[in-house]
Write a protein that holds these residues in place. Structure first.
Motif, PDB file in Angstrom:
ATOM      1  N   GLY A 119       0.823  -1.203   0.000  1.00 40.04           N
ATOM      2  CA  GLY A 119       0.000   0.000   0.000  1.00 40.04           C
ATOM      3  C   GLY A 119       0.859   1.255   0.000  1.00 40.04           C
ATOM      4  N   LYS A 120       0.212   2.383   0.209  1.00 38.76           N
ATOM      5  CA  LYS A 120       0.905   3.674   0.154  1.00 38.76           C
ATOM      6  C   LYS A 120       1.968   3.774   1.248  1.00 38.76           C
ATOM      7  CE  LYS A 120      -2.896   6.304  -1.772  1.00 38.76           C
ATOM      8  NZ  LYS A 120      -3.816   7.425  -1.586  1.00 38.76           N
ATOM      9  N   PRO A 121       3.028   4.540   0.971  1.00 36.47           N
ATOM     10  CA  PRO A 121       4.052   4.725   2.011  1.00 36.47           C
ATOM     11  C   PRO A 121       3.486   5.508   3.195  1.00 36.47           C
ATOM     12  CG  PRO A 121       4.502   6.153   0.134  1.00 36.47           C
ATOM     13  CD  PRO A 121       3.350   5.270  -0.252  1.00 36.47           C
ATOM     14  N   LYS A 122       4.011   5.213   4.368  1.00 37.14           N
ATOM     15  CA  LYS A 122       3.594   5.930   5.577  1.00 37.14           C
ATOM     16  C   LYS A 122       4.303   7.269   5.683  1.00 37.14           C
ATOM     17  CE  LYS A 122       1.044   2.583   7.034  1.00 37.14           C
ATOM     18  NZ  LYS A 122      -0.311   2.556   6.582  1.00 37.14           N
ATOM     19  N   LYS A 123       5.457   7.361   5.028  1.00 31.81           N
ATOM     20  CA  LYS A 123       6.231   8.595   5.111  1.00 31.81           C
ATOM     21  C   LYS A 123       7.062   8.739   3.842  1.00 31.81           C
ATOM     22  CE  LYS A 123      10.107   9.433   7.731  1.00 31.81           C
ATOM     23  NZ  LYS A 123      10.886   9.375   8.943  1.00 31.81           N
ATOM     24  N   ARG A 124       7.140   9.971   3.354  1.00 33.90           N
ATOM     25  CA  ARG A 124       8.010  10.294   2.205  1.00 33.90           C
ATOM     26  C   ARG A 124       8.795  11.534   2.553  1.00 33.90           C
ATOM     27  NH1 ARG A 124       4.905   9.056  -3.480  1.00 33.90           N
ATOM     28  NH2 ARG A 124       5.772   6.985  -3.512  1.00 33.90           N
ATOM     29  N   SER A 125      10.026  11.583   2.062  1.00 38.70           N
ATOM     30  CA  SER A 125      10.801  12.805   2.262  1.00 38.70           C
ATOM     31  C   SER A 125      11.728  13.011   1.072  1.00 38.70           C
ATOM     32  CB  SER A 125      11.602  12.751   3.562  1.00 38.70           C
ATOM     33  OG  SER A 125      12.589  11.749   3.499  1.00 38.70           O
ATOM     34  N   ASN A 126      12.074  14.273   0.865  1.00 37.77           N
ATOM     35  CA  ASN A 126      13.010  14.661  -0.185  1.00 37.77           C
ATOM     36  C   ASN A 126      13.722  15.897   0.326  1.00 37.77           C
ATOM     37  OD1 ASN A 126      14.437  15.347  -2.439  1.00 37.77           O
ATOM     38  ND2 ASN A 126      12.685  15.376  -3.829  1.00 37.77           N
ATOM     39  N   ARG A 127      14.923  15.661   0.889  1.00 34.11           N
ATOM     40  CA  ARG A 127      15.688  16.760   1.462  1.00 34.11           C
ATOM     41  C   ARG A 127      17.107  16.749   0.941  1.00 34.11           C
ATOM     42  NH1 ARG A 127      14.383  15.026   7.206  1.00 34.11           N
ATOM     43  NH2 ARG A 127      12.152  15.162   7.115  1.00 34.11           N
ATOM     44  N   ASP A 128      17.533  17.880   0.441  1.00 32.25           N
ATOM     45  CA  ASP A 128      18.929  18.061   0.041  1.00 32.25           C
ATOM     46  C   ASP A 128      19.445  16.944  -0.857  1.00 32.25           C
ATOM     47  OD1 ASP A 128      19.007  20.381   1.638  1.00 32.25           O
ATOM     48  OD2 ASP A 128      19.535  19.191   3.404  1.00 32.25           O
ATOM     49  N   GLY A 129      18.621  16.497  -1.799  1.00 27.25           N
ATOM     50  CA  GLY A 129      19.057  15.461  -2.727  1.00 27.25           C
ATOM     51  C   GLY A 129      18.957  14.047  -2.184  1.00 27.25           C
ATOM     52  N   HIS A 130      18.421  13.880  -0.978  1.00 26.16           N
ATOM     53  CA  HIS A 130      18.174  12.562  -0.403  1.00 26.16           C
ATOM     54  C   HIS A 130      16.662  12.354  -0.388  1.00 26.16           C
ATOM     55  CE1 HIS A 130      22.278  12.040   1.175  1.00 26.16           C
ATOM     56  NE2 HIS A 130      22.243  13.361   1.257  1.00 26.16           N
ATOM     57  N   TYR A 131      16.207  11.272  -0.968  1.00 29.12           N
ATOM     58  CA  TYR A 131      14.781  11.023  -1.030  1.00 29.12           C
ATOM     59  C   TYR A 131      14.517   9.621  -0.510  1.00 29.12           C
ATOM     60  CZ  TYR A 131      16.947   9.654  -5.420  1.00 29.12           C
ATOM     61  OH  TYR A 131      17.822   9.154  -6.352  1.00 29.12           O
ATOM     62  N   SER A 132      13.369   9.461   0.172  1.00 30.24           N
ATOM     63  CA  SER A 132      13.034   8.144   0.701  1.00 30.24           C
ATOM     64  C   SER A 132      11.533   8.009   0.870  1.00 30.24           C
ATOM     65  CB  SER A 132      13.739   7.884   2.032  1.00 30.24           C
ATOM     66  OG  SER A 132      13.175   8.662   3.058  1.00 30.24           O
ATOM     67  N   SER A 133      11.102   6.748   0.867  1.00 27.20           N
ATOM     68  CA  SER A 133       9.715   6.392   1.142  1.00 27.20           C
ATOM     69  C   SER A 133       9.738   5.217   2.102  1.00 27.20           C
ATOM     70  CB  SER A 133       8.984   5.987  -0.143  1.00 27.20           C
ATOM     71  OG  SER A 133       8.842   7.096  -1.002  1.00 27.20           O
ATOM     72  N   THR A 134       8.961   5.331   3.175  1.00 27.69           N
ATOM     73  CA  THR A 134       8.893   4.279   4.174  1.00 27.69           C
ATOM     74  C   THR A 134       7.533   3.608   4.114  1.00 27.69           C
ATOM     75  OG1 THR A 134      10.411   5.498   5.598  1.00 27.69           O
ATOM     76  CG2 THR A 134       9.126   3.732   6.624  1.00 27.69           C
ATOM     77  N   PHE A 135       7.549   2.305   3.962  1.00 24.27           N
ATOM     78  CA  PHE A 135       6.353   1.476   3.932  1.00 24.27           C
ATOM     79  C   PHE A 135       6.329   0.642   5.203  1.00 24.27           C
ATOM     80  CE2 PHE A 135       7.628   2.519  -0.286  1.00 24.27           C
ATOM     81  CZ  PHE A 135       6.457   2.698  -1.006  1.00 24.27           C
ATOM     82  N   VAL A 136       5.135   0.322   5.696  1.00 21.24           N
ATOM     83  CA  VAL A 136       5.013  -0.528   6.868  1.00 21.24           C
ATOM     84  C   VAL A 136       4.109  -1.698   6.504  1.00 21.24           C
ATOM     85  CG1 VAL A 136       4.319  -0.675   9.292  1.00 21.24           C
ATOM     86  CG2 VAL A 136       5.333   1.444   8.410  1.00 21.24           C
ATOM     87  N   THR A 137       4.609  -2.902   6.753  1.00 24.51           N
ATOM     88  CA  THR A 137       3.865  -4.109   6.408  1.00 24.51           C
ATOM     89  C   THR A 137       2.791  -4.385   7.456  1.00 24.51           C
ATOM     90  OG1 THR A 137       5.215  -5.688   7.659  1.00 24.51           O
ATOM     91  CG2 THR A 137       6.011  -5.047   5.450  1.00 24.51           C
ATOM     92  N   PRO A 138       1.845  -5.287   7.162  1.00 25.08           N
ATOM     93  CA  PRO A 138       0.820  -5.632   8.151  1.00 25.08           C
ATOM     94  C   PRO A 138       1.397  -6.145   9.476  1.00 25.08           C
ATOM     95  CG  PRO A 138       0.150  -6.393   5.997  1.00 25.08           C
ATOM     96  CD  PRO A 138       1.571  -5.910   5.861  1.00 25.08           C
ATOM     97  N   GLN A 139       2.576  -6.769   9.444  1.00 26.00           N
ATOM     98  CA  GLN A 139       3.155  -7.243  10.712  1.00 26.00           C
ATOM     99  C   GLN A 139       4.068  -6.205  11.370  1.00 26.00           C
ATOM    100  OE1 GLN A 139       5.558 -10.777  10.568  1.00 26.00           O
ATOM    101  NE2 GLN A 139       6.341 -10.335   8.540  1.00 26.00           N
ATOM    102  N   GLY A 140       4.091  -4.981  10.820  1.00 26.19           N
ATOM    103  CA  GLY A 140       4.821  -3.901  11.458  1.00 26.19           C
ATOM    104  C   GLY A 140       6.273  -3.748  11.052  1.00 26.19           C
ATOM    105  N   VAL A 141       6.697  -4.430  10.015  1.00 27.88           N
ATOM    106  CA  VAL A 141       8.068  -4.299   9.519  1.00 27.88           C
ATOM    107  C   VAL A 141       8.140  -3.047   8.653  1.00 27.88           C
ATOM    108  CG1 VAL A 141       9.900  -5.385   8.141  1.00 27.88           C
ATOM    109  CG2 VAL A 141       8.378  -6.807   9.528  1.00 27.88           C
ATOM    110  N   GLY A 142       9.193  -2.266   8.827  1.00 29.55           N
ATOM    111  CA  GLY A 142       9.395  -1.079   8.015  1.00 29.55           C
ATOM    112  C   GLY A 142      10.289  -1.384   6.831  1.00 29.55           C
ATOM    113  N   VAL A 143       9.929  -0.868   5.670  1.00 22.90           N
ATOM    114  CA  VAL A 143      10.748  -1.015   4.461  1.00 22.90           C
ATOM    115  C   VAL A 143      10.925   0.379   3.887  1.00 22.90           C
ATOM    116  CG1 VAL A 143      10.999  -2.133   2.216  1.00 22.90           C
ATOM    117  CG2 VAL A 143       9.720  -3.292   4.034  1.00 22.90           C
ATOM    118  N   ASP A 144      12.173   0.846   3.886  1.00 23.69           N
ATOM    119  CA  ASP A 144      12.474   2.180   3.398  1.00 23.69           C
ATOM    120  C   ASP A 144      13.346   2.080   2.152  1.00 23.69           C
ATOM    121  OD1 ASP A 144      12.604   5.250   4.159  1.00 23.69           O
ATOM    122  OD2 ASP A 144      14.593   4.641   3.464  1.00 23.69           O
ATOM    123  N   VAL A 145      12.860   2.655   1.061  1.00 22.92           N
ATOM    124  CA  VAL A 145      13.668   2.757  -0.150  1.00 22.92           C
ATOM    125  C   VAL A 145      14.102   4.201  -0.240  1.00 22.92           C
ATOM    126  CG1 VAL A 145      13.666   2.666  -2.668  1.00 22.92           C
ATOM    127  CG2 VAL A 145      12.549   0.876  -1.372  1.00 22.92           C
TER     128      VAL A 145
END
Length: 172
Positions: free
Chosen positions: A110-136
């Motif tokens: 599903g949709k990421p829980k958090k997105r950021s784009n700061r100073d050329g660093h960008y990331s998206s954090t996803f959280v699975t149904p069991q609470g595991v975080g996956v950040d790309v």
């Protein structure tokens, strides 16, 4: 300078997600070593939790952290690292790769829980149904993935809650 990233194949990324993210937690350090070996990642001679990866097979480029024999996080590259002289030209390619892997995660979690784009660093954090975080995340030089245990995700959410309530300041 012309540069093309070495990119982790989609099928391999999904295989890693299934083994590390979607399988039961908590994971012990021994579980981490077994998964490292299952993927054919070569351990560093000094630190077995540091190992070569698919996109950088000749040097330690991935690792997991553990505390009290419980894995807290796994970090692995999705691309190799662009050489310094190619970094001005590599940003657009890195963003395309980043967005592609975010789409894979959107389809899975599903949709990421958090997105950021700061100073050329960008990331998206996803959280699975069991609470595991996956950040790309990525920069002009590379794209990588961090998997965080449910315990680490809980600690981070509690910290954010305490900051939001004013019980602690954000720099504590």
């Amino acid at each position: 300078m012309s540069f093309e990233f070495t990119v982790l194949p989609d099928e391999r990324f999904i295989e890693i997600l299934e083994a590390w993210v979607d399988s039961p937690w908590p994971k012990t350090a021994e579980d981490g070593y077994a998964l490292r070996d299952r993927f054919g990642w070569t351990p560093d001679s000094q630190d077995p939790a540091l190992f070569a990866s698919d996109v950088e097979p000749d040097e330690p480029s991935a690792y997991f952290t553990a505390r009290n024999d419980s894995i807290k996080s796994l970090t692995f590259p999705i691309t190799d690292i662009a050489p310094e002289e190619a970094r001005g030209d590599s940003l657009e390619s890195a963003k395309v790769i980043y967005r592609h892997f975010c789409e894979i995660l959107v389809r899975r979690y599903g949709k990421p829980k958090k997105r950021s784009n700061r100073d050329g660093h960008y990331s998206s954090t996803f959280v699975t149904p069991q609470g595991v975080g996956v950040d790309v995340g990525g920069t002009i030089a590379h794209v990588s993935c961090v998997v965080e245990s449910p315990e680490e995700m809980f600690i981070a959410s509690e910290y954010a809650r305490l900051v939001a309530k004013g019980y602690i300041s954000e720099d504590e």
